[in-house]
Motif scaffolding. Structure first.
Motif, short mmCIF file in Angstrom:
data_model
loop_
_atom_site.label_atom_id
_atom_site.label_comp_id
_atom_site.label_asym_id
_atom_site.label_seq_id
_atom_site.Cartn_x
_atom_site.Cartn_y
_atom_site.Cartn_z
N GLY A 1 -9.31 8.02 -3.10
CA GLY A 1 -8.71 7.99 -4.43
C GLY A 1 -7.26 7.59 -4.37
N ALA A 2 -6.49 8.20 -3.46
CA ALA A 2 -5.08 7.84 -3.34
C ALA A 2 -4.89 6.68 -2.38
N PHE A 3 -5.77 6.57 -1.38
CA PHE A 3 -5.60 5.58 -0.33
C PHE A 3 -5.56 4.15 -0.82
N PRO A 4 -6.43 3.70 -1.72
CA PRO A 4 -6.38 2.29 -2.14
C PRO A 4 -5.05 1.91 -2.78
N SER A 5 -4.48 2.79 -3.62
CA SER A 5 -3.20 2.47 -4.24
C SER A 5 -2.10 2.37 -3.19
N ARG A 6 -2.10 3.30 -2.25
CA ARG A 6 -1.11 3.24 -1.18
C ARG A 6 -1.25 1.95 -0.40
N ARG A 7 -2.47 1.52 -0.20
CA ARG A 7 -2.71 0.32 0.60
C ARG A 7 -2.05 -0.90 -0.03
N ALA A 8 -2.13 -1.04 -1.35
CA ALA A 8 -1.55 -2.20 -2.02
C ALA A 8 -0.03 -2.22 -1.86
N TRP A 9 0.62 -1.10 -2.12
CA TRP A 9 2.07 -1.06 -2.04
C TRP A 9 2.55 -1.12 -0.59
N THR A 10 1.80 -0.54 0.31
CA THR A 10 2.16 -0.65 1.73
C THR A 10 2.04 -2.09 2.20
N ALA A 11 0.99 -2.78 1.75
CA ALA A 11 0.82 -4.19 2.13
C ALA A 11 2.00 -5.02 1.65
N LEU A 12 2.43 -4.80 0.41
CA LEU A 12 3.57 -5.55 -0.12
C LEU A 12 4.83 -5.24 0.67
N ALA A 13 5.06 -3.96 0.96
CA ALA A 13 6.26 -3.58 1.72
C ALA A 13 6.26 -4.21 3.10
N ILE A 14 5.13 -4.17 3.79
CA ILE A 14 5.05 -4.72 5.14
C ILE A 14 5.29 -6.23 5.11
N LEU A 15 4.68 -6.92 4.17
CA LEU A 15 4.85 -8.37 4.09
C LEU A 15 6.32 -8.74 3.85
N LEU A 16 6.99 -8.02 2.98
CA LEU A 16 8.39 -8.32 2.72
C LEU A 16 9.28 -7.99 3.91
N LEU A 17 9.02 -6.87 4.58
CA LEU A 17 9.84 -6.49 5.72
C LEU A 17 9.62 -7.45 6.89
N VAL A 18 8.37 -7.81 7.15
CA VAL A 18 8.09 -8.79 8.21
C VAL A 18 8.69 -10.14 7.84
#
Length: 563
Positions: A324-341
């Protein structure tokens, strides 16, 4: 259960929101108080932005009678950076110049912080807002902010708000919301091009990686992606327009601050240190107690404590993910990782004519995108540890802001105290020597621009007109002293190079200067400046001197000559 919940209980939403807002206001209070309590707190680029907004305002008020009409002309094309200048023009209409500068510095700080907190609430609800507020305040007190990149930060705030607006209706997208997102992107274009590009990239990443719509399956996913792309349609004509503008700056030339093998750990250590958008100064300095500087001061680096706090928070978030919480975290984590990398691998700029400090801007929005993904786990030891570490980072960062404010007050304050000697309606050349300080932002570099606000002075070191993306330009064919040369002299650490540059600048363009304002002492430059003036300084105080060219030196007043 909402993202960030550690129990099944729900707090009062209004209470959680109010607590988060109050926490953020308190967290920002030390930095805001430094802006307003220290008389000569100036960012690096802030004075130049105020000066050019003043030039634009005078051109509207007085037209050809403006004291700047013989030198500068407004460029009213829809440009990135125009939005910040329009805002400053509005402030200058109702506030004194220094108050307008402080107001913009405050707005770019608080606006970014509140945008991040609002995004967190929009994605995760009221839980965890207090800890998120502390993190948002720390991210807002960043290097681009102290550099005076207010246009970028206004655009970055709009980018974060755009993400939140999209997220709130991601599965109900239609003409209304798509139009609202498009309008925000247009406003973002007038803020800064980098923040606009990151806003669009973020929307696409979120549209692809967010949890599938509860209804509609693959067709619902395609509908969401289609409306997201449609909402970005206004960017297309702006991109075409900007492509035409870039021709004035020449070809794009990607540049990296560090060079060497990409497999070298030393290179990556240097690169991470350079990209860090939180570090305000060198890592061997102690705030307030400058006599205690040394390697041990690394323990006082806010970035170190922020990194430890984020590691603890990420460990709590991903250690025991809940359905329930994991999918939402996944989207924002993906965006953060892509920007940081992307900030680490991408260039730092595309050439002098097209701007710089790209990596820090991308990394800053990457950290902002991480905030909605964190589960602080109220009541959990790991959550309290993470919040405590980030709180320590914020306290240290606030101390560094105050230390910078005191340094700015001492150095820029001394320069600006020369205003009566500089006079009014003059053409001013500025000679800066040995200005390097302890911070990445240099309060002396453009502080002289404030001497042109409300005085009719033409300050030749004004750097904005040499860039096509700013709304004030030099008149065509004007044979004016190049602002880049003043900056090169100021940043040169080689006395012989500095002497050569200053001698050439005075010899070639000395006839277009009425006053030379000097900071710093260099015996090799004094005879050149005194020879130009025909006498010694008319004002001298500490490191500051003012030379005025006398009639016997052959002064020819009026507009600079044309080529």
């Amino acid at each position: 259960m909402r993202l960030g919940d550690s129990t099944g209980e729900r707090p009062s939403p209004a209470l959680g929101i109010r607590s988060g807002v109050v926490t953020l206001a308190l967290a920002l209070a030390p930095a805001v108080s430094a802006i307003w309590a220290v008389p000569c707190f100036v960012t690096q680029d802030g004075p130049a932005h105020v000066y050019n907004a003043h030039i634009l305002l005078e051109s509207l008020r007085l037209g050809p009678d403006s004291p700047f009409a013989s030198v500068f002309e407004p460029n009213w094309r829809p440009l990135p950076n125009l939005g910040g200048h329009l805002a400053l023009m509005g402030m200058l209409s109702v506030l004194p110049p220094r108050a307008a500068d402080r107001a913009m510095t405050t707005i770019s700080l608080a606006g970014f912080a509140f945008a991040i907190l609002w995004l967190r609430w929009r994605v995760a609800g009221p839980r965890g807002l207090e800890a998120s507020a502390v993190l948002a305040a720390l991210l807002a007190i960043n290097m681009p902010w102290l550099m005076g990149f207010s246009n970028f930060l206004l655009g970055a705030s709009l980018a974060v708000v755009t993400w939140g607006v999209w997220w709130g209706g991601r599965d109900r997208l239609g003409p209304g919301r798509a139009g609202a997102i498009g309008a925000l992107l247009v406003l973002g274009y007038l803020g800064h091009l980098v923040s606009l590009g990151l806003a669009v990239a973020g929307l696409v990443v979120l549209a692809v990686s967010a949890p599938a719509p509860a209804a509609g399956g693959r067709s619902g996913f395609r509908r969401r992606l289609g409306w997201t792309l449609l909402s970005c349609a206004p960017v297309v004509p702006m991109a075409v327009l900007y492509k035409a503008l870039t021709a004035e700056g020449g070809a794009f030339e990607p540049t990296w601050e560090q060079s060497g093998s990409w497999l070298s750990p030393v290179l990556w250590a240097r690169r991470v240190s350079w990209i860090d958008p939180i570090a305000l100064g060198r890592r061997d300095i102690a705030p307030v107690w400058s006599g205690m500087d040394g390697p041990w001061c690394l323990a006082l680096a806010p970035s170190l404590w922020l990194g430890l706090g984020l590691l603890a928070a990420i460990g709590k978030t991903w250690g025991r993910p809940r359905s329930g919480a994991f999918p939402s975290r996944r989207a924002w984590t993906a965006l953060a990782i892509l920007l940081l990398v992307g900030s680490a691998a991408g260039p730092d700029g595309f050439g002098e004519a097209h701007g710089y400090y790209l990596a820090q801007r991308v990394a800053l929005l990457g950290l902002a995108a991480l905030v909605p993904a964190l589960d602080w786990g109220e009541g959990a030891v790991s959550g309290r540890l993470a919040a405590g570490l980030i709180g320590a980072a914020l306290a240290l960062q606030s101390a560094f802001v105050w230390d910078f404010a005191l340094e700015s007050n001492c150095r820029a304050g001394a320069l600006l105290a020369s205003a009566p000697a500089v006079g009014r309606g003059e053409r001013v050349g500025t000679l800066l020597v040995d200005i390097r300080g302890r911070y990445r932002s240099n309060p002396l570099l453009h502080a002289d621009c404030l001497l042109g606000v409300g005085s009719g002075n033409v300050v030749w070191s004004n750097y904005e007109p040499r860039h096509y993306y700013f709304p004030v330009q030099l008149l065509p064919d004007l044979d004016a002293p190049p602002s880049q040369e003043f900056e090169d002299v100021a940043l040169s650490g080689d006395p012989s190079d500095r002497r050569r540059r200053w001698e050439g600048l005075i010899g070639r363009y000395g006839g277009g200067m009425d006053v030379v304002l000097c900071w710093g002492l260099d015996p090799g430059l004094e005879p050149i400046t005194a020879g130009w003036a025909g006498s010694g300084p008319v004002f001298s105080s500490g490191k500051v001197r003012v030379y005025r060219r006398s009639a016997v030196a052959g002064i020819t007043r009026g507009a600079p000559r044309r080529r």
